[in-house]
Design an enzyme around this catalytic site. Structure first.
Site, PDB file in Angstrom:
ATOM      1  N   ASN A  45      -2.143  -2.126 -10.671  1.00 37.81           N
ATOM      2  CA  ASN A  45      -2.688  -0.983 -11.410  1.00 37.81           C
ATOM      3  C   ASN A  45      -1.614  -0.304 -12.252  1.00 37.81           C
ATOM      4  O   ASN A  45      -1.828   0.042 -13.421  1.00 37.81           O
ATOM      5  CB  ASN A  45      -3.277   0.047 -10.436  1.00 37.81           C
ATOM      6  CG  ASN A  45      -4.579  -0.394  -9.814  1.00 37.81           C
ATOM      7  OD1 ASN A  45      -5.185  -1.374 -10.240  1.00 37.81           O
ATOM      8  ND2 ASN A  45      -5.015   0.326  -8.796  1.00 37.81           N
ATOM      9  N   ARG A 367     -17.281  -9.425 -18.724  1.00 41.76           N
ATOM     10  CA  ARG A 367     -16.330 -10.237 -17.963  1.00 41.76           C
ATOM     11  C   ARG A 367     -17.145 -11.205 -17.110  1.00 41.76           C
ATOM     12  O   ARG A 367     -18.092 -10.791 -16.438  1.00 41.76           O
ATOM     13  CB  ARG A 367     -15.452  -9.379 -17.061  1.00 41.76           C
ATOM     14  CG  ARG A 367     -14.641  -8.302 -17.781  1.00 41.76           C
ATOM     15  CD  ARG A 367     -13.661  -7.623 -16.829  1.00 41.76           C
ATOM     16  NE  ARG A 367     -13.188  -6.356 -17.362  1.00 41.76           N
ATOM     17  CZ  ARG A 367     -12.189  -6.219 -18.225  1.00 41.76           C
ATOM     18  NH1 ARG A 367     -11.580  -7.296 -18.672  1.00 41.76           N
ATOM     19  NH2 ARG A 367     -11.809  -5.030 -18.642  1.00 41.76           N
ATOM     20  N   ARG A 397     -10.629  -5.923 -22.382  1.00 39.08           N
ATOM     21  CA  ARG A 397      -9.173  -5.989 -22.264  1.00 39.08           C
ATOM     22  C   ARG A 397      -8.710  -6.984 -21.201  1.00 39.08           C
ATOM     23  O   ARG A 397      -9.200  -6.978 -20.079  1.00 39.08           O
ATOM     24  CB  ARG A 397      -8.608  -4.607 -21.963  1.00 39.08           C
ATOM     25  CG  ARG A 397      -7.071  -4.577 -21.929  1.00 39.08           C
ATOM     26  CD  ARG A 397      -6.545  -3.203 -21.643  1.00 39.08           C
ATOM     27  NE  ARG A 397      -6.811  -2.290 -22.737  1.00 39.08           N
ATOM     28  CZ  ARG A 397      -7.352  -1.072 -22.592  1.00 39.08           C
ATOM     29  NH1 ARG A 397      -7.697  -0.665 -21.387  1.00 39.08           N
ATOM     30  NH2 ARG A 397      -7.552  -0.305 -23.630  1.00 39.08           N
ATOM     31  N   HIS A 427     -20.741  -2.918 -23.633  1.00 40.00           N
ATOM     32  CA  HIS A 427     -20.378  -2.786 -22.219  1.00 40.00           C
ATOM     33  C   HIS A 427     -21.606  -2.799 -21.320  1.00 40.00           C
ATOM     34  O   HIS A 427     -21.490  -2.884 -20.094  1.00 40.00           O
ATOM     35  CB  HIS A 427     -19.583  -1.481 -22.031  1.00 40.00           C
ATOM     36  CG  HIS A 427     -18.904  -1.351 -20.708  1.00 40.00           C
ATOM     37  ND1 HIS A 427     -19.294  -0.429 -19.760  1.00 40.00           N
ATOM     38  CD2 HIS A 427     -17.863  -2.025 -20.166  1.00 40.00           C
ATOM     39  CE1 HIS A 427     -18.516  -0.535 -18.699  1.00 40.00           C
ATOM     40  NE2 HIS A 427     -17.639  -1.487 -18.914  1.00 40.00           N
TER      41      HIS A 427
END
Length: 702
Positions: A45, A367, A397, A427
């Site tokens: 992270n 994704r 990303r 999204h």
């Protein structure tokens, strides 16, 4: 009231979130390898935060941009505050590693230095270095005829200062750790002994430099600016992203990590070559690249891991011999991942691919992972003659390259691939299947809060809503037309879409609660999100609080809202749940004139967080849930269990600081509740044989 007292800076709030993740590595109630995994996640992270958020702020400072954040801090002021906290977090991570090393050693798992091992083990490591590592590495001299080599983001290397003979000058050589080599080498034997590869390179460097005297060395690691900005005038998105990915690999260095014992000359050279701000050079006596510790977590020691959990397959689908379409046609259902299997989503698409009655499939892909059964189902559908459309988001990303690869594979199979808007990310998580049936065409929809990623679906808590509601089908079709043909929907019946109406719909629902509170009627808002940073949305919730609306928020990550401030947010409470699974599902609930929870409440699932990017720069969906059983599950089971949780929860105070909620008598763990109890909508007639414990605001009861 000063801005910093009204709002919390998003970057500082994110760092607070990662401290909560790191705290799980210090949680003595967790098995040791799970604690090590949390340390690895914290490291990963922090790497991404550095490569994207810190790099972005540094870019603003370099360009002279002084636009303040939500709390009034300029980019430069934010950087100063962030850097201090990043260094503190790095030190705390190393302290956690030191503790875990000792505890794991007691359990027969050693993260060792070469010199800690006996001669036989060292001899084996030297042989391994000779046969398996030496062929992979290439020493590179650093001098005027050999310029400083490129080091990729996340790359690790060792600088050596060498001398050969008395009269010859010193020589500097670099050895880059090959990205394809394992970070940790396991020494054979019953005891699990792991040695980091960079330790082998320094220990056995004499094999690399025969005849040289090694005067000093230094291990280093570098992180680079890894964000990709999309230019509005980009004519070919695929070509643009292929080029942008290459540019990202060579982005500006933003963090340099050094071994505490780094040779002084090597350190001076590294500082000069990478030109990193002095505040972002971290020296540590511990380990670099903590995210790689995840490899050790795979050690086969079930006694040091969470008790295995197998997701349930909804019995209502099994009752129809596995026919997902029959189960959906009978009644809407919500699949609660990871407690219920992602295989239902895969089966939905696979059955659509092979069903001769299915005419078309439309699918968004943000994704999908490396080995994607979703992609395989879409390819099979196209090969079977279905009309298949896939909206592939290239701007996801760190998944850009993978998504380009999937897009090429889909196009080769005959799928119509759309890349969506240049300036907005798609999204929303939506599947739409049109099927020819006896009474005409019927549309089946899947609306999700998470990605179509089978691996994430075993870790992330998400919601998959299946429905054959005709109005929702018509709305979903309009959403796809908006993405593929820029045809803005003019009369949506049920769902709301950002950036053209989702924010306004939420404002409208909040306004109803404000009006009810002012009229003395019951009011309330329960919301579960990953992040909330949008100032206008926060101000709207502040307005509701001041009107007397009780607002309960479960926000896993960034929260720029400050709860509990008299005269502003005293009616708002915020908690964050950090535990075995990553909270990712998003939903809004509005009392609608009756105290929560109630059948009258309005319940919505959404793909959007309350961030400016979601509300203004992404295509997202907000979907109402009206089916009685699904409504009861979403409100009285999922949302309420999150509100009741005490064992994994952190309470946010008015000062922007989090305190772990104390585990007391009758403590409640929402993850354990969901693992132990089936969902309402997935049980079907089986509910008559096994009653799910009902929850109330005072706790669980039968």
């Amino acid at each position: 009231m000063a801005l910093e007292d009204r709002y919390t800076n998003r970057e500082l709030s994110w760092l607070s979130f990662n401290r909560r993740v790191l705290a799980e590595s210090e949680n003595a109630r967790y098995p040791l390898l799970e604690r090590l995994r949390f340390l690895s996640i914290s490291g990963s992270n922090l790497d991404e935060f550095t490569m994207v958020r810190i790099a972005g702020l540094e870019g603003q400072v370099h360009r002279g941009i002084e636009t303040p954040g939500i709390d009034g801090l300029s980019p430069r002021q934010q950087l100063d505050a962030i850097r201090e906290q990043v260094l503190q977090l790095e030190h705390r991570q190393q302290d956690s590693l030191d503790e875990l090393r000792g505890l794991l050693a007691d359990e027969g798992i050693l993260i060792a230095l070469v010199e800690q091992l006996d001669k036989q083990q060292q001899d084996w490591l030297e042989d391994y270095f000779t046969t398996d590592i030496l062929p992979l590495i290439t020493p590179q001299a650093i001098d005027p005829s050999h310029p400083f080599p490129f080091v990729a983001s996340g790359g690790m290397g060792v600088l050596f200062r060498l001398k050969r003979g008395r009269r010859k000058g010193e020589l500097v050589e670099m050895v880059l750790i090959p990205s394809g080599a394992p970070r940790f080498v396991r020494v054979p034997g019953e005891k699990a002994i792991y040695v980091a590869i960079e330790q082998l390179v320094t220990r056995f460097a004499s094999q690399l430099f025969p005849g040289f005297k090694i005067l000093g060395d230094g291990i280093f690691r570098v992180l680079r600016d890894s964000d990709i900005e999309v230019e509005d005038e980009a004519e070919d998105l695929v070509r643009y992203f292929r080029t942008a990915i290459q540019r990202r690999r060579r982005g500006r260095a933003v963090l340099l990590e050094l071994d505490d014992e780094c040779d002084a000359s090597a350190e001076a050279l590294l500082r000069e070559q990478f030109d990193v701000d002095a505040a972002m050079i971290v020296k540590t006596g511990g380990m670099l690249g903590l995210s790689d510790l995840s490899a050790i977590c795979n050690e086969p020691r079930p006694d040091l891991k969470f008790t295995p959990f197998s997701p349930r397959y909804p019995e209502r689908v099994l009752a129809h011999d596995g026919d997902v379409f029959t189960a959906i046609r009978e009644k809407d259902m919500v699949i609660h991942h990871p407690y219920e299997s992602f295989e239902v989503v895969v089966d939905f698409l696979h059955q659509a691919a092979v069903d001769p009655q299915v005419v078309s499939i439309k699918q968004t892909l943000y994704r999908a992972g490396d080995q994607s059964p979703v992609i395989a189902a879409l390819v099979e559908a196209a090969q079977n003659g279905k009309a298949v459309t896939a909206v592939v988001e290239l701007k996801a990303r760190f998944d850009e390259e993978r998504n380009i690869r999937w897009a090429n594979e889909l196009e080769r199979a005959g799928v119509q691939v759309i890349y969506g808007f240049t300036e907005w990310k798609t999204h929303a998580k939506v599947s739409l299947v049109v099927r020819r049936e006896e009474d005409g065409y019927r549309t089946y929809c899947h609306f999700g809060t998470g990605n179509y990623h089978p691996v994430n679906a075993r870790i992330y808590t998400d919601l998959s809503y299946f429905t054959a509601d005709a109005a929702l089908g018509r709305d979903a079709a309009k959403m796809f037309n908006f993405i593929t043909g820029y045809i803005e929907p003019d009369a949506l019946e049920k769902i709301a879409i950002s950036p053209i109406g989702l924010r306004e719909k939420l404002y409208e629902l909040i306004d109803v609660e404000i009006a009810n509170a002012r009229a003395g009627k019951p009011s309330g808002i329960w919301v579960k999100l990953n992040s909330i940073t949008n100032q206008a949305m926060i101000d709207k919730l502040y307005e509701a609080s001041k009107a007397g609306v009780e607002i309960r928020m479960v926000v896993r990550g960034i929260c720029s809202l400050r709860p509990g401030i008299p005269g502003l947010s005293e009616n708002i409470s915020v908690k964050s749940i950090i535990g075995r699974f990553l909270e990712h599902g998003r939903m809004w609930t509005f009392a609608n004139g009756k105290a929560l929870p109630s059948r009258q409440a309005k319940v919505f699932i959404t793909s959007a967080d309350a961030m400016s990017r979601n509300l203004d720069r992404r295509v997202e969906v907000l979907v109402p849930v009206t089916n009685k059983t699904v409504h009861d599950q979403m409100l009285g089971q999922v949302m309420l269990a999150n509100i009741l949780d005490t064992e994994q929860s952190w309470r946010l105070g008015p000062d922007g600081q989090y305190l772990r909620m104390r585990k007391g008598d009758g403590g409640f763990n929402c993850h354990e509740y969901f693992m132990s109890n089936p969902s309402l909508s997935g049980r079907g007639s089986a509910l008559q044989r096994h009653e799910v414990p009902r929850l109330t605001l005072s706790g669980a009861k039968r």
